[in-house]
Design a protein around this motif. Structure first.
Motif, PDB file in Angstrom:
ATOM      1  N   PRO A 179      39.045  65.896  33.412  1.00 39.70           N
ATOM      2  CA  PRO A 179      37.740  66.547  34.633  1.00 39.70           C
ATOM      3  C   PRO A 179      36.583  66.976  33.724  1.00 39.70           C
ATOM      4  N   PRO A 180      35.347  67.209  33.730  1.00 41.67           N
ATOM      5  CA  PRO A 180      34.734  68.338  33.791  1.00 41.67           C
ATOM      6  C   PRO A 180      34.312  68.762  35.004  1.00 41.67           C
ATOM      7  N   TRP A 181      35.039  69.036  36.024  1.00 40.73           N
ATOM      8  CA  TRP A 181      34.852  69.961  37.187  1.00 40.73           C
ATOM      9  C   TRP A 181      36.478  71.015  36.446  1.00 40.73           C
ATOM     10  N   LEU A 182      37.133  70.690  35.842  1.00 38.48           N
ATOM     11  CA  LEU A 182      38.753  71.217  35.310  1.00 38.48           C
ATOM     12  C   LEU A 182      37.566  72.138  34.314  1.00 38.48           C
ATOM     13  N   LEU A 183      37.367  71.359  33.426  1.00 37.30           N
ATOM     14  CA  LEU A 183      36.864  72.291  32.107  1.00 37.30           C
ATOM     15  C   LEU A 183      35.280  73.229  32.873  1.00 37.30           C
ATOM     16  N   ARG A 184      35.076  72.675  33.482  1.00 38.39           N
ATOM     17  CA  ARG A 184      34.311  74.362  33.720  1.00 38.39           C
ATOM     18  C   ARG A 184      35.107  75.463  34.748  1.00 38.39           C
ATOM     19  N   HIS A 185      36.057  75.221  35.207  1.00 38.21           N
ATOM     20  CA  HIS A 185      37.012  76.278  35.877  1.00 38.21           C
ATOM     21  C   HIS A 185      37.865  77.177  34.776  1.00 38.21           C
ATOM     22  N   LEU A 186      37.830  76.379  33.394  1.00 39.98           N
ATOM     23  CA  LEU A 186      39.092  76.779  32.692  1.00 39.98           C
ATOM     24  C   LEU A 186      38.007  77.982  32.272  1.00 39.98           C
ATOM     25  N   ARG A 187      36.132  77.617  32.039  1.00 41.44           N
ATOM     26  CA  ARG A 187      36.039  78.171  30.932  1.00 41.44           C
ATOM     27  C   ARG A 187      35.826  80.216  31.606  1.00 41.44           C
ATOM     28  N   TYR A 188      35.956  79.867  33.264  1.00 45.26           N
ATOM     29  CA  TYR A 188      35.737  81.298  33.200  1.00 45.26           C
ATOM     30  C   TYR A 188      37.914  81.432  34.185  1.00 45.26           C
ATOM     31  N   THR A 189      38.373  81.205  32.933  1.00 44.05           N
ATOM     32  CA  THR A 189      39.834  82.078  32.991  1.00 44.05           C
ATOM     33  C   THR A 189      39.485  83.855  32.202  1.00 44.05           C
ATOM     34  N   ALA A 190      39.438  83.892  31.273  1.00 38.36           N
ATOM     35  CA  ALA A 190      39.211  84.419  30.373  1.00 38.36           C
ATOM     36  C   ALA A 190      38.242  85.629  31.430  1.00 38.36           C
ATOM     37  N   VAL A 191      38.070  85.179  31.819  1.00 31.87           N
ATOM     38  CA  VAL A 191      36.858  86.358  32.337  1.00 31.87           C
ATOM     39  C   VAL A 191      37.113  86.896  33.755  1.00 31.87           C
ATOM     40  N   GLY A 192      38.149  86.231  34.406  1.00 31.24           N
ATOM     41  CA  GLY A 192      39.310  86.658  35.290  1.00 31.24           C
ATOM     42  C   GLY A 192      40.938  86.959  34.769  1.00 31.24           C
ATOM     43  N   ILE A 193      40.641  86.972  33.736  1.00 28.99           N
ATOM     44  CA  ILE A 193      41.837  87.667  33.444  1.00 28.99           C
ATOM     45  C   ILE A 193      41.759  89.144  32.863  1.00 28.99           C
TER      46      ILE A 193
ATOM     47  N   PRO B 150      39.426  91.176  33.287  1.00 28.15           N
ATOM     48  CA  PRO B 150      39.819  92.520  33.680  1.00 28.15           C
ATOM     49  C   PRO B 150      40.502  92.884  34.365  1.00 28.15           C
ATOM     50  N   ALA B 151      41.601  92.696  34.984  1.00 24.87           N
ATOM     51  CA  ALA B 151      42.752  92.680  36.078  1.00 24.87           C
ATOM     52  C   ALA B 151      43.530  93.042  34.906  1.00 24.87           C
ATOM     53  N   MET B 152      43.146  92.953  33.173  1.00 26.72           N
ATOM     54  CA  MET B 152      44.202  93.718  32.653  1.00 26.72           C
ATOM     55  C   MET B 152      43.702  94.367  32.458  1.00 26.72           C
ATOM     56  N   VAL B 153      42.468  95.057  32.274  1.00 25.99           N
ATOM     57  CA  VAL B 153      41.516  96.226  31.892  1.00 25.99           C
ATOM     58  C   VAL B 153      41.841  97.765  32.866  1.00 25.99           C
ATOM     59  N   THR B 154      41.537  97.024  34.036  1.00 22.03           N
ATOM     60  CA  THR B 154      41.301  97.790  34.914  1.00 22.03           C
ATOM     61  C   THR B 154      42.415  98.519  34.953  1.00 22.03           C
ATOM     62  N   PRO B 155      43.788  98.114  35.037  1.00 23.32           N
ATOM     63  CA  PRO B 155      44.779  99.449  35.936  1.00 23.32           C
ATOM     64  C   PRO B 155      44.619 100.208  34.293  1.00 23.32           C
ATOM     65  N   LEU B 156      44.435  99.796  33.127  1.00 22.68           N
ATOM     66  CA  LEU B 156      43.920 101.019  31.649  1.00 22.68           C
ATOM     67  C   LEU B 156      43.263 102.099  32.436  1.00 22.68           C
ATOM     68  N   ILE B 157      42.704 101.895  32.387  1.00 26.94           N
ATOM     69  CA  ILE B 157      41.432 102.676  33.121  1.00 26.94           C
ATOM     70  C   ILE B 157      41.529 102.697  34.150  1.00 26.94           C
ATOM     71  N   LEU B 158      41.728 102.724  35.502  1.00 26.23           N
ATOM     72  CA  LEU B 158      42.194 103.382  36.831  1.00 26.23           C
ATOM     73  C   LEU B 158      43.174 104.065  36.805  1.00 26.23           C
ATOM     74  N   TRP B 159      45.149 103.965  35.857  1.00 23.65           N
ATOM     75  CA  TRP B 159      45.640 104.286  36.391  1.00 23.65           C
ATOM     76  C   TRP B 159      46.535 104.557  34.713  1.00 23.65           C
ATOM     77  N   PRO B 160      46.071 105.076  33.823  1.00 23.67           N
ATOM     78  CA  PRO B 160      46.410 104.951  32.863  1.00 23.67           C
ATOM     79  C   PRO B 160      47.637 106.140  32.489  1.00 23.67           C
ATOM     80  N   GLU B 161      48.908 105.376  31.227  1.00 25.47           N
ATOM     81  CA  GLU B 161      50.397 106.116  31.982  1.00 25.47           C
ATOM     82  C   GLU B 161      49.968 107.658  30.622  1.00 25.47           C
ATOM     83  N   ALA B 162      48.913 107.362  29.528  1.00 16.42           N
ATOM     84  CA  ALA B 162      48.831 109.238  29.241  1.00 16.42           C
ATOM     85  C   ALA B 162      48.678 109.871  29.538  1.00 16.42           C
TER      86      ALA B 162
END
Length: 109
Positions: free
Chosen positions: A36-50, A52-64
């Motif tokens: 359905p179009p509403w599901l496709l519209r929401h799935l389009r934003y999956t990468a945009v939501g994921i 930043p969640a993967m990158v932010t900890p690497l910037i703010l609290w890096p293990e290095a």
């Protein structure tokens, strides 16, 4: 923790089955159907939501740096964000961020 070989094989098989079922639920069951179009519209934003969640900890609290703020990483991330917004090109944003990170990494101790 000490696992017996049987425990390890059970864990491997259970994780493999779980991964298969998760992927099959989308590809096997829904693969030949029109979503359905509403599901496709929401799935389009999956990468945009994921992403930043993967990158932010690497910037703010890096293990290095032992979890401490690193100004070099923050500057590189800010520059990558700026270049991405300016050029609307993810490749140029990545190149600018990495060049800044490496360049400042050699300059700042």
């Amino acid at each position: 923790m000490n696992y017996t070989p049987a425990d390890l094989w059970f864990i491997i098989l259970a994780l493999g089955l779980g991964t298969f079922l998760i992927r099959f639920s989308f590809l096997g069951i829904l693969g030949d159907r029109q979503l359905p179009p509403w599901l496709l519209r929401h799935l389009r934003y999956t990468a945009v939501g994921i992403l930043p969640a993967m990158v932010t900890p690497l910037i703010l609290w890096p293990e290095a740096t032992g979890g401490q703020l690193d100004p070099v990483r923050i500057i590189a991330a800010a520059l990558a964000l700026g270049v991405g917004l300016w050029t609307k090109n993810a490749i140029w944003a990545i190149v600018a961020g990495m060049a800044t990170l490496w360049g400042l990494g050699f300059i700042v101790p």
